[in-house]
Each structure stands twice: as C-alpha cells, then as structure tokens.
Motif scaffolding. Structure first.
Motif, PDB file in Angstrom:
ATOM      1  N   LYS A  63      37.946  45.744  37.900  1.00  0.00           N
ATOM      2  CA  LYS A  63      36.850  45.489  36.966  1.00  0.00           C
ATOM      3  C   LYS A  63      35.526  45.980  37.536  1.00  0.00           C
ATOM      4  O   LYS A  63      35.300  45.932  38.748  1.00  0.00           O
ATOM      5  CB  LYS A  63      36.740  43.991  36.683  1.00  0.00           C
ATOM      6  N   GLY A  64      34.665  46.438  36.649  1.00  0.00           N
ATOM      7  CA  GLY A  64      33.320  46.814  37.065  1.00  0.00           C
ATOM      8  C   GLY A  64      33.208  48.146  37.766  1.00  0.00           C
ATOM      9  O   GLY A  64      32.128  48.508  38.234  1.00  0.00           O
ATOM     10  N   LYS A  65      34.288  48.889  37.832  1.00  0.00           N
ATOM     11  CA  LYS A  65      34.285  50.190  38.504  1.00  0.00           C
ATOM     12  C   LYS A  65      34.332  51.321  37.470  1.00  0.00           C
ATOM     13  O   LYS A  65      34.798  51.140  36.356  1.00  0.00           O
ATOM     14  CB  LYS A  65      35.472  50.310  39.448  1.00  0.00           C
ATOM     15  N   GLY A  66      33.866  52.485  37.861  1.00  0.00           N
ATOM     16  CA  GLY A  66      33.964  53.662  37.013  1.00  0.00           C
ATOM     17  C   GLY A  66      32.795  53.813  36.050  1.00  0.00           C
ATOM     18  O   GLY A  66      31.923  52.941  35.955  1.00  0.00           O
ATOM     19  N   PRO A  67      32.758  54.924  35.316  1.00  0.00           N
ATOM     20  CA  PRO A  67      31.674  55.192  34.374  1.00  0.00           C
ATOM     21  C   PRO A  67      31.627  54.180  33.230  1.00  0.00           C
ATOM     22  O   PRO A  67      32.660  53.640  32.816  1.00  0.00           O
ATOM     23  CB  PRO A  67      32.011  56.589  33.835  1.00  0.00           C
ATOM     24  N   ILE A  68      30.432  53.952  32.719  1.00  0.00           N
ATOM     25  CA  ILE A  68      30.263  53.111  31.524  1.00  0.00           C
ATOM     26  C   ILE A  68      30.643  53.928  30.295  1.00  0.00           C
ATOM     27  O   ILE A  68      30.272  55.101  30.157  1.00  0.00           O
ATOM     28  CB  ILE A  68      28.809  52.632  31.413  1.00  0.00           C
ATOM     29  N   ASP A 103      37.335  48.452  33.777  1.00  0.00           N
ATOM     30  CA  ASP A 103      37.655  47.249  33.009  1.00  0.00           C
ATOM     31  C   ASP A 103      38.863  47.488  32.105  1.00  0.00           C
ATOM     32  O   ASP A 103      39.722  46.608  31.947  1.00  0.00           O
ATOM     33  CB  ASP A 103      36.451  46.820  32.171  1.00  0.00           C
ATOM     34  N   ARG A 126      33.147  49.369  31.544  1.00  0.00           N
ATOM     35  CA  ARG A 126      33.433  50.534  32.385  1.00  0.00           C
ATOM     36  C   ARG A 126      34.918  50.886  32.308  1.00  0.00           C
ATOM     37  O   ARG A 126      35.749  50.063  31.899  1.00  0.00           O
ATOM     38  CB  ARG A 126      33.040  50.236  33.832  1.00  0.00           C
ATOM     39  N   THR A 127      35.227  52.100  32.726  1.00  0.00           N
ATOM     40  CA  THR A 127      36.623  52.538  32.669  1.00  0.00           C
ATOM     41  C   THR A 127      37.523  51.626  33.496  1.00  0.00           C
ATOM     42  O   THR A 127      38.674  51.390  33.134  1.00  0.00           O
ATOM     43  CB  THR A 127      36.757  53.984  33.167  1.00  0.00           C
ATOM     44  N   GLU A 182      30.190  55.016  26.558  1.00  0.00           N
ATOM     45  CA  GLU A 182      29.050  55.086  25.650  1.00  0.00           C
ATOM     46  C   GLU A 182      29.514  55.494  24.265  1.00  0.00           C
ATOM     47  O   GLU A 182      30.573  56.112  24.091  1.00  0.00           O
ATOM     48  CB  GLU A 182      28.040  56.104  26.178  1.00  0.00           C
TER      49      GLU A 182
END
Length: 246
Positions: free
Chosen positions: A186-191, A145, A142-143, A193
C-alpha cells in the motif's frame, strides 16, 4: 512516462474497447470441445477486422497469433496451434484491438465443456481478484494500493501469482506505464489520475508462484503443472473511479 489521455484519445480507446468486447463475446461463445486454438484465432482475426479494428497482438514482438491461447497449466502467452480443445480443458484467451492507433486489451478463462469444481474455483478467483483491484481505485490511490488489494485476495484463497508479469497502462502502445502488479505494498507507486487508462490482469497459480517459459519463447506455464487462470479488463480512470471499457 505516464500518459494522461485527452478526451479525443479516450473516445478512440473506448471505440477500440467496444470492438474488443464484441470480439471477446463471440470467441467466448465459440469455445467448446472439438474446436482448435487456430479456429479461435481465425475467428478473432476475422471478427476484429469485420468490426473495423486490427489485431493488437499479431506481429507484436514477433508474436504469430491474433490471440494468446493458454490451456490448463499454460498461464499466459500461449501461441494458437492446431491443438483441439477437449472436455475438461481450461483455456485462457487474451486478445487486443487497435483502432485508429489506439489499443485495448482483455482476457478471460473458460472451462471447455462441463466445468469441474477446480475450474470454477480458478475462474472465480481471477475474476474476484480483478474486482478487488478495481474496487481499490479511489481519488489519490496509488498503483501499490491496487496491487495490495489483488494480492491480498489471491493469498486469502491459498493461491499464488507470478512476480514476473503485471498489468499495465495502455493507449497509443499496447504496454505503457504505469505497471499494475498483482501484489505489492500500500502507498507505493504512482498516483492514478483522471484520464489514465490501465489494464488490471490477475494471473492465478496453484501450489507455487513459480513459472517456466517454454522453448517457443512465449508460452508461460505453471511450474506446478496445475491448471491456472487469467482475467483482464481495460479500465478508464474517471472522477476517481475505475470504469471498465472492455
């Protein structure tokens, strides 16, 4: 909305980025004592057009330059002027290209003349922060990270980054979603792709994360008045990895 690019769009962005990479190298090599910021701006403008692109920044929201040229305590968005670069200056150059409607964006910081230890440290910090962000790109990342990786490195160097500005998506527009911050959780925001295109751009401050914007409405300076640095590349997400295009 986050735009996933088609293969044809990616080809055009890659061409835009290739032009930008060439212009960037020519401008980088031209930086030396006695050169004015307007000289660099003219060189970037003429070279971009010669190579078949158009300047992305010129006229953007009223900006009057082809490049952003920021010296010493100026962090980003400096307007090119008649200012002559001198031995001991540290200059950050940000520039973009449009090719057939598709954008690319990149920035670097260079010492003018012989670099000081401070200059070397700041230049390396911005580049290393970028590489930490790039290395964080993996399938499913994610962003946040990427932001965490960049911010953790900056803090490890006892340096700072402003919260008001960030990296971004890019493609048919200069600035698109998602926003790629230089610090975060960490783990926040859009994935991220495959076939997304983003710009990662660490901005480095000393003493404090505080900034000020000058009366010209553009130039962002370090409130500490200490030298700063900036580094940016346009990145394609492919097979769960980040590929530098510029």
């Amino acid at each position: 909305m986050i735009n996933i690019k088609s293969e044809e769009e990616i080809k055009l962005i890659i061409k835009s980025a290739n032009i930008l990479a060439q212009v960037k190298k020519i401008v980088y090599d031209y930086i030396k004592p006695g050169v004015s910021l307007l000289d660099l701006d003219t060189l970037a403008n003429e070279t971009t057009k010669k190579l078949g692109g158009s300047p992305a920044f010129l006229g953007y929201q009223g900006f009057t330059g082809t490049i952003c040229a920021s010296v010493n305590e100026e962090l980003i968005h400096g307007i090119p002027s008649k200012r002559i670069l001198m031995e001991g200056d540290l200059v950050s150059i940000d520039m973009g290209v449009v090719y057939e409607g598709y954008y690319s964006d990149s920035a670097f910081t260079k010492a003018v003349g012989t670099p000081t230890q401070e200059d070397i440290f700041l230049i390396k910090a911005a580049e290393e922060a970028f590489h930490h962000g790039l290395a964080a790109i993996k399938p499913g990342v994610r962003t946040g990270d990427i932001a965490h990786a960049i911010g953790s490195y900056i803090r490890s160097q006892n340096l700072f980054t402003p919260l008001e500005f960030s990296g971004h998506g890019i493609g048919k527009s200069l600035h698109e979603e998602p926003y790629i911050y230089n610090d975060g959780a960490k783990g926040k925001g859009p994935i991220l792709e495959n076939n997304m295109v983003i710009c990662i751009e660490p901005m480095i401050l000393q003493k404090s994360k505080k900034i000020k914007i000058l009366k010209d409405g553009w130039t962002v300076i370090a409130a500490s008045k200490k030298k700063s640095s900036h580094y940016e590349q346009t990145i394609l997400i492919k097979d769960g990895k980040g590929i530098v295009l510029t």
